[in-house]
Design a protein around this motif. Sequence first.
Motif, PDB file in Angstrom:
ATOM      1  N   HIS A  22       0.841  -1.203   0.000  1.00  0.00           N
ATOM      2  CA  HIS A  22       0.000   0.000   0.000  1.00  0.00           C
ATOM      3  C   HIS A  22       0.869   1.244   0.000  1.00  0.00           C
ATOM      4  O   HIS A  22       1.812   1.361   0.791  1.00  0.00           O
ATOM      5  CB  HIS A  22      -0.905   0.016   1.236  1.00  0.00           C
ATOM      6  N   ASP A  23       0.539   2.162  -0.901  1.00  0.00           N
ATOM      7  CA  ASP A  23       1.218   3.457  -0.970  1.00  0.00           C
ATOM      8  C   ASP A  23       0.319   4.508  -0.327  1.00  0.00           C
ATOM      9  O   ASP A  23      -0.719   4.856  -0.888  1.00  0.00           O
ATOM     10  CB  ASP A  23       1.510   3.818  -2.430  1.00  0.00           C
ATOM     11  N   PRO A  24       0.699   5.012   0.847  1.00  0.00           N
ATOM     12  CA  PRO A  24      -0.170   5.971   1.531  1.00  0.00           C
ATOM     13  C   PRO A  24      -0.284   7.317   0.818  1.00  0.00           C
ATOM     14  O   PRO A  24      -1.225   8.071   1.073  1.00  0.00           O
ATOM     15  CB  PRO A  24       0.497   6.126   2.907  1.00  0.00           C
ATOM     16  N   VAL A  25       0.641   7.612  -0.098  1.00  0.00           N
ATOM     17  CA  VAL A  25       0.593   8.887  -0.820  1.00  0.00           C
ATOM     18  C   VAL A  25      -0.481   8.846  -1.901  1.00  0.00           C
ATOM     19  O   VAL A  25      -1.359   9.710  -1.985  1.00  0.00           O
ATOM     20  CB  VAL A  25       1.967   9.226  -1.421  1.00  0.00           C
ATOM     21  N   SER A  26      -0.443   7.818  -2.746  1.00  0.00           N
ATOM     22  CA  SER A  26      -1.424   7.692  -3.826  1.00  0.00           C
ATOM     23  C   SER A  26      -2.682   6.945  -3.389  1.00  0.00           C
ATOM     24  O   SER A  26      -3.685   6.959  -4.097  1.00  0.00           O
ATOM     25  CB  SER A  26      -0.800   6.955  -5.008  1.00  0.00           C
TER      26      SER A  26
END
Length: 244
Positions: A22-26
Amino acid sequence: MATDLEIVCVPALSDNYVWLIHDPVSNETVVVDPSEAAPVLAAADERGWTISQIWNTHWHGDHTGGNAAIKALGAKVSGPLAEADRIPTLDTGLREGDSVQIGAHVARVMETPGHTAGHIVFHMADDALLFSGDTLFAMGCGRLFEGTAAQMFTNMQRLADLPGDTAVYCAHEYTASNGRYAAVAEPDNAAVAERMRDVDASRAAGRPTVPTTIALEQATNPFLRASSTEQLAERRAAKDAFRG
């Protein structure tokens, strides 16, 4: 090397590990080798994540069995182009040097035939991550179902050349068995004995023994440490017959 990606281990079937990235930015989420959908979707839902991509390393059912159900919810499937005819859910076929992304994070594709004819792995160099499927295990390598010892030796050499701090996320909990064989293959390797104490403690506590690192594999993996195709072939045959 630190990464801001969140990586979650989802146990599946008898000894598989499915990886959620999981990419918390995107706010994007990828699943690597979903052997079954239910536990993966439950883990994502628990965190409020929506899976947008599936990355497959090879065609085996214990790596693709969850594809269809997760794809039905909107995820796109990327995997080895060489095995496109064996992964009916595939949207994008990948070759050596291709890349996939989660947000701004790039994973480069390395072709690692041997376990299957078209096996690939995903190397995220900037994040020091490797999703190795069934090519590289903690203290082991994949069985040679469709490929040759020469191919696997080349794979091991390539992966051994990655930076030592690269975290390796493989797809099975085979470490205890692999370690018992490693102790036979290299009886004078003190690093194996030391590592097995940690492995045994982790398993006794019900904890995964992975991820590992390239440096740890360089020190303790008899297949990564094999000095020739012939030695790897001998060790692979011995491990196939090993019952320790």
